[in-house]
Scaffold this active site. Sequence first.
Site, PDB file in Angstrom:
ATOM      1  N   LYS A 217      -0.204 -25.143 -18.500  1.00  0.00           N
ATOM      2  CA  LYS A 217      -0.300 -25.522 -19.916  1.00  0.00           C
ATOM      3  C   LYS A 217       0.638 -26.681 -20.255  1.00  0.00           C
ATOM      4  CE  LYS A 217       3.255 -22.443 -21.778  1.00  0.00           C
ATOM      5  NZ  LYS A 217       3.602 -21.462 -22.816  1.00  0.00           N
TER       6      LYS A 217
ATOM      7  N   ARG B 143       7.873 -10.097 -27.698  1.00  0.00           N
ATOM      8  CA  ARG B 143       6.737 -10.945 -27.991  1.00  0.00           C
ATOM      9  C   ARG B 143       5.489 -10.108 -27.746  1.00  0.00           C
ATOM     10  NH1 ARG B 143       5.784 -16.786 -25.182  1.00  0.00           N
ATOM     11  NH2 ARG B 143       4.648 -15.478 -23.706  1.00  0.00           N
TER      12      ARG B 143
END
Length: 353
Positions: free
Chosen positions: A35, A127
């Site tokens: 990414k 998270r």
Amino acid sequence: MYPCVECNRKKLLQNIETVARMLHADHKIMCAVIKGFCADDDVMEILEDSSCDWLASSRIEDLAKLKTKKTRLLIRLSQPCEITEVVASSEVSFESECNTILLLQEEAKKQNKTHGVILAIDMGDLREGIFYKYLNEIEEAAAMVLQSSNLELLGVGTNLGCFGGVITDAANMQGLIEVATHIEQKFSVTLPYISGMSTAAMEMVENKTMPLRVNHGRFGEAWLLGFDSVDNRRLTYLHDDVFLFKAQIIEIKDKPSQPVGTIGGNAFGQHVEFKNQGMMKRALLAFGTQDVSYEYLIPLDENIEIIGASSDHTIINLHGSDNYEVGDVLTFKLKYHALLHLYTSKYVKKYIV
């Protein structure tokens, strides 16, 4: 053309081969996170010929465009709106929600595919993932995958360091192993993968203190930039200049170091205070915060200083240097956020050198 990012082919390949060799020596899977450079086609050609085993991204769009024989892993939990693309464009995904698992089963059946699932476990970074203490919820999600004809439970995984800054250590890795063992004993299955490693785990990889059962890792910053942000540590055995950002000087002027006039907010609504340093030789560069946050750039010339930016301009203090002229190019090393932003900006050219 400028501004641009240059990627050094030789150094990139050396970095990824070094990390892959370290992992393979300990019988662990090297999953390269792509990414950071938006799965750029030219960079992907280098990775395709490398020794990394899997390719991973948090964006399904990155995985969808790949022409690869390597396993594709979606590392951000699937959005319900993209389930069709997840099944079509990845072999494995991280999941934590039972409703999403149901949608994956329905879509995998439609596409006549078997889709692998790694259950996301939150080991404390807060998270994504099922919190590790909630064993009933973990069992429910595992059972749903195991009962699905077109899904395969491949293991458990966790992410550390990206939100809460939690360091990867023996305690949380052992905790992840215990979650995997609980699932295996509860359902009489064997989980092939425990995915607990990332760049934040490089110190344990280096010291060979990562438990044998933690056999899968998703690595990006280490081989891309030779750095570990969680430990704020330069990885000296890797190149830290694989990617360089270059920008052209479009103006050099002597100006006061403090704005002149009644001061309000700037273009971003910020009220900035400027130290009085007298007259200053200032250079303007042709990029701004629309392209990258300057705080994540490291000038190769240690004698210059980035003092601020607007959306399209970045201001440099040349400290009185007469070495620069309009048209000269300044070069910067990158922190991970800078790499992400620059590859996302369509106004920044990308080159392989």
